[in-house]
Design a protein around this motif. Structure first.
Motif, PDB file in Angstrom:
ATOM      1  N   ALA A  64      45.438  41.892  29.348  1.00  0.00           N
ATOM      2  CA  ALA A  64      44.862  40.620  28.916  1.00  0.00           C
ATOM      3  C   ALA A  64      44.289  40.670  27.509  1.00  0.00           C
ATOM      4  O   ALA A  64      43.741  39.679  27.027  1.00  0.00           O
ATOM      5  CB  ALA A  64      43.762  40.195  29.897  1.00  0.00           C
ATOM      6  N   PRO A 110      35.085  40.087  30.419  1.00  0.00           N
ATOM      7  CA  PRO A 110      35.488  40.169  31.827  1.00  0.00           C
ATOM      8  C   PRO A 110      36.967  39.886  32.072  1.00  0.00           C
ATOM      9  O   PRO A 110      37.572  40.491  32.965  1.00  0.00           O
ATOM     10  CB  PRO A 110      34.595  39.120  32.504  1.00  0.00           C
ATOM     11  CG  PRO A 110      33.381  39.045  31.644  1.00  0.00           C
ATOM     12  CD  PRO A 110      33.888  39.233  30.240  1.00  0.00           C
ATOM     13  N   ARG A 111      37.551  38.966  31.294  1.00  0.00           N
ATOM     14  CA  ARG A 111      38.962  38.637  31.512  1.00  0.00           C
ATOM     15  C   ARG A 111      39.874  39.823  31.196  1.00  0.00           C
ATOM     16  O   ARG A 111      41.017  39.870  31.659  1.00  0.00           O
ATOM     17  CB  ARG A 111      39.362  37.429  30.677  1.00  0.00           C
ATOM     18  CG  ARG A 111      39.327  37.647  29.181  1.00  0.00           C
ATOM     19  CD  ARG A 111      39.776  36.422  28.407  1.00  0.00           C
ATOM     20  NE  ARG A 111      39.801  36.658  26.976  1.00  0.00           N
ATOM     21  CZ  ARG A 111      40.807  37.244  26.341  1.00  0.00           C
ATOM     22  NH1 ARG A 111      41.874  37.618  27.008  1.00  0.00           N
ATOM     23  NH2 ARG A 111      40.762  37.435  25.026  1.00  0.00           N
ATOM     24  N   GLU A 112      39.380  40.784  30.393  1.00  0.00           N
ATOM     25  CA  GLU A 112      40.124  42.010  30.123  1.00  0.00           C
ATOM     26  C   GLU A 112      39.687  43.145  31.045  1.00  0.00           C
ATOM     27  O   GLU A 112      40.507  43.941  31.507  1.00  0.00           O
ATOM     28  CB  GLU A 112      39.927  42.442  28.658  1.00  0.00           C
ATOM     29  CG  GLU A 112      40.439  41.457  27.626  1.00  0.00           C
ATOM     30  CD  GLU A 112      40.232  41.955  26.200  1.00  0.00           C
ATOM     31  OE1 GLU A 112      40.314  43.177  25.983  1.00  0.00           O
ATOM     32  OE2 GLU A 112      39.977  41.121  25.309  1.00  0.00           O
ATOM     33  N   ASN A 124      29.675  42.218  34.447  1.00  0.00           N
ATOM     34  CA  ASN A 124      30.605  43.334  34.619  1.00  0.00           C
ATOM     35  C   ASN A 124      30.049  44.387  35.566  1.00  0.00           C
ATOM     36  O   ASN A 124      30.776  44.955  36.385  1.00  0.00           O
ATOM     37  CB  ASN A 124      30.924  43.982  33.266  1.00  0.00           C
ATOM     38  CG  ASN A 124      31.911  43.169  32.455  1.00  0.00           C
ATOM     39  OD1 ASN A 124      32.406  42.146  32.912  1.00  0.00           O
ATOM     40  ND2 ASN A 124      32.194  43.614  31.241  1.00  0.00           N
ATOM     41  N   LYS A 165      38.338  43.121  34.164  1.00  0.00           N
ATOM     42  CA  LYS A 165      38.669  43.036  35.583  1.00  0.00           C
ATOM     43  C   LYS A 165      40.098  43.484  35.893  1.00  0.00           C
ATOM     44  O   LYS A 165      40.299  44.322  36.778  1.00  0.00           O
ATOM     45  CB  LYS A 165      38.410  41.615  36.102  1.00  0.00           C
ATOM     46  CG  LYS A 165      36.931  41.255  36.148  1.00  0.00           C
ATOM     47  CD  LYS A 165      36.716  39.819  36.639  1.00  0.00           C
ATOM     48  CE  LYS A 165      35.243  39.479  36.673  1.00  0.00           C
ATOM     49  NZ  LYS A 165      35.010  38.083  37.152  1.00  0.00           N
TER      50      LYS A 165
END
Length: 417
Positions: A131, A153-155, A21, A157
Motif C-alpha cells: 500500500a 495504518p493503511r500501510e 497502531n 496493517k
C-alpha cells in the motif's frame, strides 16, 4: 515469546494523532500467542530511539517498530536500529525499482530522499509494502527479533497481516494461539460481579477471567491459549458454565453487543413490538434502541413527556394523579405504571416501557436525586413497576436508568420466550 511495541513519532507524543497502531498490533500478536508486555512511544530522535531499543531488549524477545520508515530526515527508525546493531544500511533493489517506476510513470522528478524508503538493514528479510513505498524489515540479531513496519495504518496493517505474520511464524515457531470470548452482563455492577466470581477469579490460570466495566453494563473476557479452536472452545465452555451457574440471570450475551441489541433480538425472535414513554431520561432509551440497525421492525416509537402537562396531553394521565394535595405525583410508581400502559395502548405495541424519576442536579417533588421508577406493561397483565436508586452525575443517572429499564425488559422477554 515476549514482545514490546515501539511506536516512533513526535506527533504521537504531542497528541496530534492517536496511536491506533499499537492497539492493532497488540491484538494481532495476542492472536498469534505472542504476549505484549510493554508499549513504548518515542519521538523522532535517534538517541532516544536507541535508549528505547536498549530498554526493550532487556525485557522482550521481539521488538515491533511502527513509524519512522518514510523519506524525510526525521524518519530515523532504520538508521537508529542499524547504528545500535552496528550494521550497515543497504538498498533493497526491488523496492528501489518500484519507487523509480512510480515516479517515472507519473512524470515526477524523484528527489534523492525518496531512496530512503528502499533502505534495509543488512541481513534483514524484506517485508513487502503493498500500500506504499517504504519496505519493512524482519531481522534477528543477538537473540532478539526486530520487525520494522511503516507508520500510516493503511500501510502498516496489510504489511503486518501479510509478510509480517509470515516472518513472525518463521521465527516464533509453533506457538499456541490466543482465543477469547466476551460475556456481557447487565443489572449488576463491576464490583458486585467480581465479588460473586471472586473464587473463580482467584483460582484462574487457564482460561483467564478479566472484567471490564461500561456504564450500565459489564463485560468479562475469557482468554485461553490453545493449539486449536476446538481445544479452546472446550476450555472456554467449561469456564463459561461455571460463571453462568453463579450469575446467569445477568448474562445477556456471549458476544460484545450492547444490551439494547440483545433486547431487539429477543423482540424480533418473538415477533413483538415495543414503545416507550420517558420523563427523566429525556428520550435516551429510545435513542439507545434506535441505534441498533433494523430496530424499526421492533420499536414502534416513543414519547418524551417531560412535564406534567405533556404526560396529561400525550398519555392522558389525569392531572389529579400528577398534582395537588395527596396526589402521588409524576415521580411515583403509580405514574410509571400509567405511563407504560398508556403508551402501549396508544401505539398498539406488545410492550410499553416507562421511566420517571429524578436525574438531578437537585431533588424534585421532594424526591431525592437518583430515584427512578421503571414501568413495563404488556397485554392482559397489570404493569410491573421497579424502583431503583442510582448515584452519579446527571448524565450517568440517565444512562444507568435507561440501561436498567432495558435489563428489566430483557428479563421479561427471557422469562416469556
Amino acid at each position: 515469546m515476549r514482545a514490546e511495541i515501539i511506536a516512533v513519532g513526535t506527533e504521537l507524543l504531542l497528541g496530534q494523532i492517536v496511536n491506533t497502531n499499537a492497539t492493532y498490533l497488540s491484538q494481532g500478536l495476542a492472536e498469534m500467542g505472542i504476549d505484549v508486555y510493554f508499549q513504548t512511544v518515542v519521538g523522532d530522535n535517534a538517541a532516544r530511539i536507541s535508549q528505547a531499543i536498549e530498554l526493550a531488549r532487556s525485557r522482550a524477545d521481539l521488538i515491533v517498530f511502527t513509524g519512522g520508515l518514510g523519506p524525510t530526515q526525521d524518519d530515523l527508525t532504520k538508521d537508529a536500529l542499524a547504528a545500535y546493531l552496528n550494521r550497515p544500511i543497504v538498498i533493497h533493489q526491488p523496492s528501489m525499482e518500484k519507487i523509480e517506476s512510480i515516479f517515472s510513470s507519473r512524470g515526477i522528478h524523484m528527489v534523492e530522499s525518496n531512496r530512503r524508503q528502499a533502505h534495509m538493514i543488512e541481513g534483514s528479510v524484506p517485508l513487502k509494502n503493498e500500500a506504499g513505498l517504504a519496505v519493512g524489515d524482519g531481522l534477528t540479531a543477538d537473540g532478539t527479533h526486530y520487525m520494522l513496519l511503516p507508520g500510516p495504518p493503511r500501510e502498516m496493517k496489510p504489511m503486518f497481516d501479510g509478510p509480517g505474520k509470515t516472518w513472525l511464524r518463521s521465527v516464533a515457531g509453533d506457538t499456541h494461539r490466543l482465543f477469547s470470548r466476551i460475556l456481557k452482563f447487565a443489572g449488576i455492577g463491576e464490583s458486585s460481579l467480581e465479588q460473586k466470581l471472586i473464587d473463580l477469579i482467584d483460582a484462574q490460570s487457564d482460561p483467564t477471567i478479566a472484567p471490564y466495566a461500561n456504564e450500565g453494563e459489564v463485560a468479562i473476557r475469557l482468554s485461553t491459549k490453545s493449539q486449536s479452536e476446538q481445544e479452546a472452545n472446550a476450555k472456554l465452555d467449561r469456564t463459561e458454565e461455571q460463571i453462568n451457574q453463579i450469575v446467569g440471570k445477568h448474562l445477556y450475551a456471549r458476544e460484545d453487543i450492547p444490551l439494547e441489541a440483545a433486547v431487539i433480538r429477543l423482540l424480533r425472535a418473538s415477533g413483538r413490538k415495543l414503545s416507550s414513554a420517558e420523563s427523566c431520561t429525556g428520550g435516551l432509551l429510545a435513542e439507545l434502541v434506535t441505534n441498533v440497525p433494523g430496530s424499526s421492525g421492533e420499536f414502534v416509537g416513543g414519547v418524551v413527556t417531560y412535564t406534567n402537562m405533556m404526560k396529561h396531553k400525550l398519555l392522558g394521565i389525569p392531572m389529579s394523579q400528577l398534582e395537588g394535595t395527596g396526589a402521588p405525583g409524576a415521580i411515583s410508581d403509580s405514574t410509571a405504571a400509567l405511563m407504560a400502559e398508556r403508551v402501549r395502548e396508544r401505539t398498539g405495541s406488545d410492550f410499553g416501557i416507562s421511566l420517571t424519576g429524578v436525574a438531578g442536579p437537585s431533588e424534585s417533588e421532594g424526591k431525592p436525586v437518583g430515584l427512578v421508577h421503571i414501568g413495563i406493561a404488556r397485554p392482559g397483565m397489570p404493569p410491573a413497576v421497579h424502583t431503583i436508586h442510582l448515584s452519579g452525575s446527571r448524565e450517568m443517572i440517565r444512562l444507568r436508568a435507561a440501561k436498567s429499564a432495558l435489563y428489566r425488559l430483557w428479563l421479561e422477554l427471557v422469562d416469556n420466550s
